[in-house]
Design a protein around this motif. Structure first.
Motif, PDB file in Angstrom:
ATOM      1  N   PRO A  26       8.927 -30.766 -25.053  1.00 40.76           N
ATOM      2  CA  PRO A  26       8.384 -30.049 -23.888  1.00 40.76           C
ATOM      3  C   PRO A  26       9.501 -29.515 -23.003  1.00 40.76           C
ATOM      4  N   ALA A  27       9.196 -28.428 -22.302  1.00 42.96           N
ATOM      5  CA  ALA A  27      10.215 -27.783 -21.462  1.00 42.96           C
ATOM      6  C   ALA A  27      10.704 -28.708 -20.361  1.00 42.96           C
ATOM      7  N   SER A  28       9.791 -29.502 -19.787  1.00 42.34           N
ATOM      8  CA  SER A  28      10.203 -30.410 -18.716  1.00 42.34           C
ATOM      9  C   SER A  28      11.159 -31.474 -19.229  1.00 42.34           C
ATOM     10  N   TYR A  29      10.986 -31.912 -20.466  1.00 39.87           N
ATOM     11  CA  TYR A  29      11.887 -32.924 -21.038  1.00 39.87           C
ATOM     12  C   TYR A  29      13.231 -32.290 -21.395  1.00 39.87           C
ATOM     13  N   ARG A  30      13.186 -31.064 -21.925  1.00 44.40           N
ATOM     14  CA  ARG A  30      14.441 -30.392 -22.276  1.00 44.40           C
ATOM     15  C   ARG A  30      15.285 -30.125 -21.045  1.00 44.40           C
ATOM     16  N   ALA A  31      14.658 -29.813 -19.938  1.00 45.19           N
ATOM     17  CA  ALA A  31      15.426 -29.505 -18.734  1.00 45.19           C
ATOM     18  C   ALA A  31      16.258 -30.700 -18.286  1.00 45.19           C
ATOM     19  N   GLU A  32      15.810 -31.907 -18.589  1.00 45.40           N
ATOM     20  CA  GLU A  32      16.538 -33.102 -18.158  1.00 45.40           C
ATOM     21  C   GLU A  32      17.503 -33.622 -19.215  1.00 45.40           C
ATOM     22  N   ARG A  33      17.158 -33.474 -20.503  1.00 41.80           N
ATOM     23  CA  ARG A  33      17.925 -34.157 -21.548  1.00 41.80           C
ATOM     24  C   ARG A  33      18.595 -33.222 -22.555  1.00 41.80           C
ATOM     25  N   GLU A  34      18.357 -31.925 -22.486  1.00 35.49           N
ATOM     26  CA  GLU A  34      18.845 -31.061 -23.564  1.00 35.49           C
ATOM     27  C   GLU A  34      20.367 -31.104 -23.688  1.00 35.49           C
ATOM     28  N   GLU A  35      21.081 -30.967 -22.587  1.00 40.05           N
ATOM     29  CA  GLU A  35      22.547 -30.930 -22.671  1.00 40.05           C
ATOM     30  C   GLU A  35      23.090 -32.235 -23.228  1.00 40.05           C
ATOM     31  N   GLU A  36      22.513 -33.348 -22.785  1.00 46.06           N
ATOM     32  CA  GLU A  36      22.962 -34.648 -23.282  1.00 46.06           C
ATOM     33  C   GLU A  36      22.715 -34.783 -24.779  1.00 46.06           C
ATOM     34  N   MET A  37      21.560 -34.326 -25.252  1.00 45.87           N
ATOM     35  CA  MET A  37      21.232 -34.450 -26.667  1.00 45.87           C
ATOM     36  C   MET A  37      22.083 -33.511 -27.508  1.00 45.87           C
ATOM     37  N   VAL A  38      22.330 -32.307 -27.018  1.00 49.49           N
ATOM     38  CA  VAL A  38      23.174 -31.378 -27.765  1.00 49.49           C
ATOM     39  C   VAL A  38      24.590 -31.938 -27.898  1.00 49.49           C
ATOM     40  N   CYS A  39      25.110 -32.510 -26.838  1.00 47.66           N
ATOM     41  CA  CYS A  39      26.456 -33.109 -26.897  1.00 47.66           C
ATOM     42  C   CYS A  39      26.514 -34.238 -27.918  1.00 47.66           C
TER      43      CYS A  39
END
Length: 359
Positions: A16-29
């Motif tokens: 979900p977009a709300s979850y990606r906004a908080e965790r996307e950068e951390e998960m991509v790293c």
């Protein structure tokens, strides 16, 4: 942005977009650190276990447990309730079928000869009886707070149902469609009762519901079956009654009764805006409709068969209308989707008036 990073971000769109906004950068790293050394020349792609983990995380988030966003929490409660209601129906029917199998074996009353002990018919009957007991055990272990055990038993019960169909070869399409009555609650069980969901914990009386309802159901079905074999019964009455006595017909009747209760008491209930029950029933309407479609006959030749076909069509229309009404009621009661967190406002630089030229 590298090619691999771009592909990881595409995979993360499952969330979900709300979850990606908080965790996307951390998960991509984290993903990029695990793929160190790859360049665009290697045409790198996310690994299948990573994609599967993101898909499983997306399912857990969208079917959230305690502490989740209100919309995801409502969907999670609805899917878990659909699993409980569907498995309750199967456990109740399995109890009635088990009693019928025991009664049939007792009425035969003759011991098997040595050549019949391991016959195909005996093995098939034994596997069927074990399948009945498995469905009862699935519901009991689930409502007593053991969803992992319930999942294992449910998969074994599905194998006991679909296993013989795989050996029959072609011509089993109707039976496979009918098997969705069993498969959909199991899918709801596997998806809804994840590690973040609160396990159900109900009383022992709830676990005994299949037996408490299955015994009188067996007595009723046996009495109606004996009545149908009687020569004095009116075929007009029996033609109207027979489509409700099969397992899919009983599922249709149970669904219509549950829908009427849900829609009837909803305006008066204190928590009348809770979308979980109507949404769960809307989900269960799909396998009920498909199960009745599997037994739909359009080439009736005698009056009795035409009456039963008309009743079957009426059942389909009634279930479809109830499913649409329940879907609309649930959609209106669902909370709004969670919004991504707003970006921090940038400080505004005050406008500086241009200096006037010196005279």
């Amino acid at each position: 942005m590298s090619l691999l990073e771009d592909r990881y971000r595409r995979v993360l769109r499952l969330l979900p977009a709300s979850y990606r906004a908080e965790r996307e950068e951390e998960m991509v790293c984290a993903f990029m650190e695990g793929s160190a050394g790859l360049t665009d020349a290697d045409d790198p792609r996310p690994r299948w276990p990573e994609i599967a983990s993101v898909a499983a995380l997306s399912l857990r988030v969208r079917l959230g447990g305690a502490g989740a966003a209100p919309r995801f929490l409502a969907w999670g409660r609805a899917v878990r309730l659909a699993a409980v209601l569907g498995l309750l129906f199967h456990a109740t029917m399995s109890c009635a079928w088990f009693l019928e199998a025991v009664r049939g074996s007792l009425s035969t009353g003759r011991p098997a000869v040595p050549g019949e002990v391991w016959s195909e018919q005996w093995l098939s009957g034994t596997a069927q009886i074990l399948g009945y007991l498995l469905w009862i055990a699935v519901f009991g272990t689930l409502v007593r707070g053991h969803p992992r055990t319930a999942k294992i038993l449910a998969l074994l019960a599905l194998v006991s149902f679909y296993g013989p169909l795989a050996q029959d070869g072609p011509g089993t399409g109707d039976a496979v469609v009918y098997g969705l009555l069993f498969a959909v609650p199991v899918l709801a069980l596997v998806a809804g009762f994840h590690r973040d969901a609160p396990p159900p914990r109900r009383s022992r009386w709830t676990a005994a519901l299949p037996v408490l309802a299955g015994v009188p159901l067996h007595v009723l079905l046996s009495a109606l079956g004996s009545l149908g074999m009687s020569r004095t019964v009116d075929w007009h009455l029996w033609s109207w009654l027979w489509p409700w006595l099969s397992s899919s017909g009983t599922a249709c009747l149970a669904f219509l009764v549950a829908s009427a209760i849900c829609l009837g008491r909803r305006p008066r209930a204190p928590g009348g805006r809770d979308p979980a029950l109507p949404l769960a029933l809307a989900v269960l309407s799909v396998p009920v409709i498909l199960a009745r479609v599997a037994f739909l006959t359009v080439d009736a030749v005698d009056p009795a068969t035409r009456v039963m076909a008309a009743v079957n069509i009426g059942q389909l229309v009634a279930v479809l209308l109830c499913g649409l009404v329940l879907t609309r009621v649930a959609a209106r009661a669902l909370p709004a989707p969670p919004m991504p967190p707003a970006l921090p406002a940038q400080p505004r630089v005050p406008d500086v008036p241009p200096s006037s030229p010196s005279g």
